[in-house]
Design a protein around this motif. Sequence first.
Motif, PDB file in Angstrom:
ATOM      1  N   VAL A   4       0.815  -1.155  -0.124  1.00 31.35           N
ATOM      2  CA  VAL A   4       0.152   0.005   0.048  1.00 31.35           C
ATOM      3  C   VAL A   4       0.949   1.387  -0.025  1.00 31.35           C
ATOM      4  N   THR A   5       0.590   2.105  -0.899  1.00 30.70           N
ATOM      5  CA  THR A   5       1.177   3.550  -0.859  1.00 30.70           C
ATOM      6  C   THR A   5       0.212   4.543  -0.427  1.00 30.70           C
ATOM      7  N   LYS A   6      -0.987   4.459  -0.459  1.00 35.12           N
ATOM      8  CA  LYS A   6      -1.876   5.328  -0.197  1.00 35.12           C
ATOM      9  C   LYS A   6      -3.417   4.712   0.228  1.00 35.12           C
ATOM     10  N   ALA A   7      -4.242   4.733   1.105  1.00 32.39           N
ATOM     11  CA  ALA A   7      -5.569   4.565   1.077  1.00 32.39           C
ATOM     12  C   ALA A   7      -6.379   5.777   0.823  1.00 32.39           C
ATOM     13  N   LEU A   8      -7.152   5.525  -0.270  1.00 32.27           N
ATOM     14  CA  LEU A   8      -7.854   6.681  -0.727  1.00 32.27           C
ATOM     15  C   LEU A   8      -9.250   6.774   0.068  1.00 32.27           C
ATOM     16  N   ASN A   9      -9.976   5.742   0.214  1.00 25.87           N
ATOM     17  CA  ASN A   9     -11.081   5.816   1.223  1.00 25.87           C
ATOM     18  C   ASN A   9     -11.472   4.034   1.512  1.00 25.87           C
ATOM     19  N   HIS A  10     -12.539   3.837   2.146  1.00 24.03           N
ATOM     20  CA  HIS A  10     -12.653   2.639   2.431  1.00 24.03           C
ATOM     21  C   HIS A  10     -12.680   1.615   1.195  1.00 24.03           C
ATOM     22  N   ASN A  11     -12.937   1.928   0.080  1.00 30.74           N
ATOM     23  CA  ASN A  11     -13.182   0.940  -1.020  1.00 30.74           C
ATOM     24  C   ASN A  11     -12.244   1.470  -2.208  1.00 30.74           C
ATOM     25  N   ALA A  12     -11.085   1.918  -2.030  1.00 32.17           N
ATOM     26  CA  ALA A  12      -9.855   2.408  -3.049  1.00 32.17           C
ATOM     27  C   ALA A  12      -8.738   2.707  -2.104  1.00 32.17           C
ATOM     28  N   LEU A  13      -7.578   2.310  -3.012  1.00 27.66           N
ATOM     29  CA  LEU A  13      -6.361   2.489  -2.392  1.00 27.66           C
ATOM     30  C   LEU A  13      -5.157   2.341  -3.598  1.00 27.66           C
ATOM     31  N   GLY A  28     -12.493  -2.003  -4.485  1.00 24.59           N
ATOM     32  CA  GLY A  28     -13.169  -3.298  -4.338  1.00 24.59           C
ATOM     33  C   GLY A  28     -13.679  -2.970  -2.760  1.00 24.59           C
ATOM     34  N   LYS A  29     -14.794  -3.538  -2.541  1.00 27.59           N
ATOM     35  CA  LYS A  29     -15.624  -3.158  -1.174  1.00 27.59           C
ATOM     36  C   LYS A  29     -14.534  -3.404   0.240  1.00 27.59           C
ATOM     37  N   GLY A  30     -14.189  -2.314   0.703  1.00 31.08           N
ATOM     38  CA  GLY A  30     -13.611  -2.438   1.984  1.00 31.08           C
ATOM     39  C   GLY A  30     -12.040  -2.696   1.816  1.00 31.08           C
ATOM     40  N   ILE A  31     -11.696  -2.535   0.588  1.00 32.99           N
ATOM     41  CA  ILE A  31     -10.240  -2.939   0.388  1.00 32.99           C
ATOM     42  C   ILE A  31      -9.303  -1.730   0.939  1.00 32.99           C
ATOM     43  N   PHE A  33     -10.425  -0.055   3.849  1.00 32.25           N
ATOM     44  CA  PHE A  33     -10.645   0.216   5.365  1.00 32.25           C
ATOM     45  C   PHE A  33      -9.406  -0.303   6.353  1.00 32.25           C
ATOM     46  N   GLY A  34      -8.860   0.587   6.977  1.00 37.31           N
ATOM     47  CA  GLY A  34      -7.945   0.468   7.845  1.00 37.31           C
ATOM     48  C   GLY A  34      -6.475   0.335   7.442  1.00 37.31           C
ATOM     49  N   LYS A  35      -6.212   0.346   6.078  1.00 35.65           N
ATOM     50  CA  LYS A  35      -4.789   0.111   5.735  1.00 35.65           C
ATOM     51  C   LYS A  35      -3.844   1.212   5.906  1.00 35.65           C
ATOM     52  N   LYS A  36      -2.840   0.801   6.303  1.00 31.10           N
ATOM     53  CA  LYS A  36      -1.642   1.768   6.358  1.00 31.10           C
ATOM     54  C   LYS A  36      -0.427   1.327   5.354  1.00 31.10           C
ATOM     55  N   VAL A  37       0.217   2.779   5.134  1.00 32.50           N
ATOM     56  CA  VAL A  37       1.170   2.720   4.021  1.00 32.50           C
ATOM     57  C   VAL A  37       2.164   1.653   4.349  1.00 32.50           C
ATOM     58  N   ALA A  38       2.882   0.905   3.234  1.00 33.90           N
ATOM     59  CA  ALA A  38       3.697  -0.134   3.327  1.00 33.90           C
ATOM     60  C   ALA A  38       3.219  -1.282   3.774  1.00 33.90           C
ATOM     61  N   GLU A  63      -1.797  11.115 -12.687  1.00 33.76           N
ATOM     62  CA  GLU A  63      -2.184  12.457 -12.471  1.00 33.76           C
ATOM     63  C   GLU A  63      -3.786  12.449 -12.219  1.00 33.76           C
ATOM     64  N   LEU A  64      -4.687  11.859 -12.862  1.00 36.15           N
ATOM     65  CA  LEU A  64      -5.815  11.742 -13.047  1.00 36.15           C
ATOM     66  C   LEU A  64      -6.306  11.369 -11.546  1.00 36.15           C
ATOM     67  N   VAL A  65      -6.030  10.310 -11.243  1.00 38.43           N
ATOM     68  CA  VAL A  65      -6.457   9.515  -9.906  1.00 38.43           C
ATOM     69  C   VAL A  65      -5.934  10.312  -8.720  1.00 38.43           C
ATOM     70  N   ARG A  66      -4.955  11.139  -8.742  1.00 41.24           N
ATOM     71  CA  ARG A  66      -4.614  11.977  -7.628  1.00 41.24           C
ATOM     72  C   ARG A  66      -5.685  13.392  -7.304  1.00 41.24           C
ATOM     73  N   ASP A  67      -6.275  13.573  -8.689  1.00 38.77           N
ATOM     74  CA  ASP A  67      -6.970  14.764  -8.608  1.00 38.77           C
ATOM     75  C   ASP A  67      -8.669  14.403  -8.554  1.00 38.77           C
ATOM     76  N   ILE A  68      -8.870  13.246  -8.772  1.00 41.36           N
ATOM     77  CA  ILE A  68     -10.452  12.787  -8.739  1.00 41.36           C
ATOM     78  C   ILE A  68     -10.820  12.009  -7.483  1.00 41.36           C
ATOM     79  N   GLU A  69     -11.907  12.719  -6.910  1.00 35.47           N
ATOM     80  CA  GLU A  69     -12.698  12.219  -5.748  1.00 35.47           C
ATOM     81  C   GLU A  69     -12.808  10.606  -5.896  1.00 35.47           C
ATOM     82  N   PRO A  70     -12.308   9.786  -4.952  1.00 35.16           N
ATOM     83  CA  PRO A  70     -12.577   8.229  -5.203  1.00 35.16           C
ATOM     84  C   PRO A  70     -13.897   7.987  -5.509  1.00 35.16           C
ATOM     85  N   VAL A  71     -14.997   8.565  -4.903  1.00 36.89           N
ATOM     86  CA  VAL A  71     -16.192   8.421  -4.978  1.00 36.89           C
ATOM     87  C   VAL A  71     -16.554   8.250  -6.536  1.00 36.89           C
TER      88      VAL A  71
END
Length: 278
Positions: A4-13, A28-31, A33-38, A63-71
């Motif tokens: 993991v390099t960054k958790a975007l939200n509960h369902n995206a990283l 993915g659902k819950g992918i 959630f609670g994930k930490k870098v590394a 570039e796009l993925v860092r500018d777009i809200e995960p939803v």
Amino acid sequence: MYRVTKALNHNALLAVRENSAKEYLLLGKGIGFGKKVAEHIEPGEDVRIYSLQSDSERGNARELVRDIEPVYLEISNTILTKAEEEFGKIDRSILFPMADHIAFAVERIRKGEQISNPLTQDIQVLFYKEYKIAELAETLLQQIEGVSIDKDEVGYIALHVHSSICDEKVSNAMQIAAAVRECIAMIEEEKGSKIDVQTLSYNRLMNHIKYMAARGMTGEELKLDMNDYIESQFPNSFRIADAVCRHLSHALRIELPEIEIGYLAMHIERVCDSEIDS
């Protein structure tokens, strides 16, 4: 295995594949959630994995993925999963420009800025299945964001769905839709009346012109030459078809063989018959 390099939200990283420097988006659902870098994870079969190495006409995926809200990435992923169920294998790299478009559309709507799409009705006919799938965005945005999008916006999303199926740029699909609309307008002008868009003949005519354009782009040729017969039986429809083919060739910068004229004339004649019958 991914790190993991960054958790975007509960369902995206975001994560990199083990023993690789390449970064990926995992949805993915819950992918997330609670994930930490590394942290190391092994995604399940229900997780969709997107490479961030791809580029599109709307920009670089990273570039796009860092500018777009995960939803909006999640909504686009759901739409593409529906498209995959309907069409089979698709190009999922369209996720990033599709999500970017949806995010921008929502931003415009919240500002009270609506855009028009003069080709919406044509897109509904030419890309019927794609449009029905794109309507999922209407439902999801209302449920998740409380935002209502209109049919014009759905039409643009449908072009992204089409792009995922045909490996064709969204701008090319738009160009084809515009060219088909111009051809229909030419036929209506020559006939001196509007064609009823609700008829099966109209639907067949539009789709025939779409596939005729596709054949011109790929170099595919029809086998049976019907020109002499059609010209003798339906000279006026043949004349109109000849003019339409020349216009389409010029508009899309493609070469259409003369054999296409007879087939198009046959569809034009069918439209004329349906108008008379009605």
